[in-house]
Design a protein around this motif. Structure first.
Motif, PDB file in Angstrom:
ATOM      1  N   ASP A  38       1.889 -11.973 -13.809  1.00 34.51           N
ATOM      2  CA  ASP A  38       2.436 -11.206 -12.713  1.00 34.51           C
ATOM      3  C   ASP A  38       2.677  -9.664 -13.159  1.00 34.51           C
ATOM      4  O   ASP A  38       3.559  -9.440 -14.230  1.00 34.51           O
TER       5      ASP A  38
ATOM      6  N   VAL B 212       2.451 -11.439  -1.606  1.00 35.13           N
ATOM      7  CA  VAL B 212       2.000 -10.833  -2.770  1.00 35.13           C
ATOM      8  C   VAL B 212       0.458 -10.679  -2.988  1.00 35.13           C
ATOM      9  O   VAL B 212      -0.165 -11.868  -2.212  1.00 35.13           O
ATOM     10  N   ASP B 213      -0.107 -10.089  -3.850  1.00 38.26           N
ATOM     11  CA  ASP B 213      -1.532 -10.003  -4.020  1.00 38.26           C
ATOM     12  C   ASP B 213      -1.750 -10.825  -5.192  1.00 38.26           C
ATOM     13  O   ASP B 213      -0.879 -11.439  -5.831  1.00 38.26           O
ATOM     14  N   ALA B 214      -3.167 -10.961  -5.618  1.00 39.33           N
ATOM     15  CA  ALA B 214      -3.386 -12.054  -6.849  1.00 39.33           C
ATOM     16  C   ALA B 214      -2.714 -11.206  -8.169  1.00 39.33           C
ATOM     17  O   ALA B 214      -2.440 -12.040  -8.987  1.00 39.33           O
ATOM     18  N   LYS B 215      -2.420 -10.107  -8.203  1.00 40.48           N
ATOM     19  CA  LYS B 215      -1.552  -9.578  -9.388  1.00 40.48           C
ATOM     20  C   LYS B 215      -0.031  -9.871  -9.321  1.00 40.48           C
ATOM     21  O   LYS B 215       0.825  -9.594 -10.156  1.00 40.48           O
TER      22      LYS B 215
ATOM     23  N   CYS C 160       1.906  -8.525  -6.997  1.00 44.46           N
ATOM     24  CA  CYS C 160       2.530  -7.359  -6.280  1.00 44.46           C
ATOM     25  C   CYS C 160       2.694  -7.509  -4.974  1.00 44.46           C
ATOM     26  O   CYS C 160       1.679  -7.872  -4.208  1.00 44.46           O
TER      27      CYS C 160
ATOM     28  N   LEU D 181       2.418  -6.967  -0.911  1.00 44.40           N
ATOM     29  CA  LEU D 181       1.175  -6.228  -0.167  1.00 44.40           C
ATOM     30  C   LEU D 181       1.578  -5.006   0.407  1.00 44.40           C
ATOM     31  O   LEU D 181       2.437  -4.557   0.547  1.00 44.40           O
ATOM     32  N   ASP D 182       0.344  -4.026   0.419  1.00 48.47           N
ATOM     33  CA  ASP D 182       0.763  -2.698   0.963  1.00 48.47           C
ATOM     34  C   ASP D 182      -0.499  -2.317   1.746  1.00 48.47           C
ATOM     35  O   ASP D 182      -1.460  -1.789   1.423  1.00 48.47           O
ATOM     36  N   THR D 183      -0.503  -2.835   2.851  1.00 56.05           N
ATOM     37  CA  THR D 183      -1.844  -3.069   3.706  1.00 56.05           C
ATOM     38  C   THR D 183      -2.243  -1.674   4.001  1.00 56.05           C
ATOM     39  O   THR D 183      -3.458  -1.439   4.074  1.00 56.05           O
TER      40      THR D 183
ATOM     41  N   ASP E 138       4.601  -3.546   2.135  1.00 56.30           N
ATOM     42  CA  ASP E 138       4.689  -3.799   3.824  1.00 56.30           C
ATOM     43  C   ASP E 138       6.258  -4.309   3.978  1.00 56.30           C
ATOM     44  O   ASP E 138       6.488  -3.923   5.152  1.00 56.30           O
TER      45      ASP E 138
END
Length: 291
Positions: A102, A113-116, A118, A120-122, A129
């Motif tokens: 993480d 969150v994304d795979a990391k 974090c 999402l920031d679309t 977001d």
């Protein structure tokens, strides 16, 4: 075969077989376990082998008891050996990404969150977001802490679309961000021609970029001249110059259907034609919003 020998064989089978299952289970901790190393399967196998072992080492009078006890013990041993006892990775913020992977610990509950790990920031503007009050910001546009495009002069038209930055506070502007028609300063032409100068093209590049981003706005390009020459000639020249500006804006991605042109010639002077400075002001190209 004697029961003692049978017991030895079954006991060896129990140890070897279940050890193999346990080994497979531990090696498969990061992936889906094979069917034969599932605790249920290992328990079933252990029960069968343990039951046989119990039967083989018991006397004639206690065969059933020995078999039952062996089956229970074998099943328990098999299930325990194949159970995944590998330590579970911690996920303190509960976002589904373990702490050791993480990159954004402490994500608020329920945030995607994304795979990391974090948020999402679309639109990729640097504001996640769940905090972004202006989703869908175009790439490369500078935003504030709320994720909204900057509007430095506060006129309601964001900087990346504003053709007239630094409008005075409280001034009413049009969709171009301008109080009145925009005079395209330094958009000049070669002598007695409708051919744009290199510097004029540079100015129009910036105008076009903002018009492309402000795609719902229609505009009119207006050409003006000084009073030198005949009225008819000046009107024709001003129309050609307006058309030249339209063609250049269209070549930079502004839809030609969004642009009207009008040549006014010397009809709308903004200064006197009796001085060179005044005539220079009258030779101009303006950009107006079409409602």
């Amino acid at each position: 075969m004697k029961r003692s020998t049978t017991g030895l064989v079954l006991g060896s089978a129990l140890v070897v077989g279940l050890s193999g299952c346990a080994s497979s289970a531990s090696q498969s901790s990061s992936a889906e376990k094979p069917w034969y190393s599932q605790p249920f399967v290992c328990g079933l196998a252990g029960g069968l082998i343990g039951g046989g072992l119990g039967y083989s080492v018991s006397g004639d009078s206690d065969e059933d008891t020995g078999a039952s006890l062996g089956a229970v013990g074998g099943a328990t041993a098999g299930a325990l050996l194949c159970a995944d006892d590998a330590p579970k990775s911690m996920d303190d913020d509960g976002d589904g990404v373990p702490n050791d992977r993480d990159e954004c610990p402490g994500t608020p509950a329920g945030v995607a969150v994304d795979a990391k790990g974090c948020p999402l920031d679309t639109d990729g503007d640097g504001v996640a977001d769940y905090k972004d009050q202006c989703p869908g910001t175009p790439a490369g546009v500078t935003v504030d802490a709320k994720g909204c495009p900057l509007d430095s002069d506060g006129d309601g038209v964001p900087d990346y679309q504003d053709q007239c930055p630094n409008t005075p506070a409280g001034a009413k502007v049009n969709a171009l961000g301008c109080v009145a028609d925009l005079v395209l300063r330094d958009v000049n032409f070669e002598f007695d021609s409708a051919k744009l100068t290199a510097n004029a093209e540079k100015v129009l590049n910036g105008v076009a970029a903002k018009l492309v981003s402000n795609e719902n706005v229609r505009v009119r390009v207006e050409g003006h001249t000084d009073s030198v020459g005949s009225d008819t000639y000046n009107k024709q020249l001003s129309q050609k110059r307006a058309d030249s500006v339209k063609a250049y804006l269209a070549s930079e991605g502004v839809g030609s259907a969004r642009i009207e042109t009008m040549g006014y010639g010397e009809e709308q002077p903004v200064a006197g034609n009796d001085t060179s400075a005044g005539r220079a002001e009258n030779r101009r190209v303006e950009l107006a919003e079409v409602k």
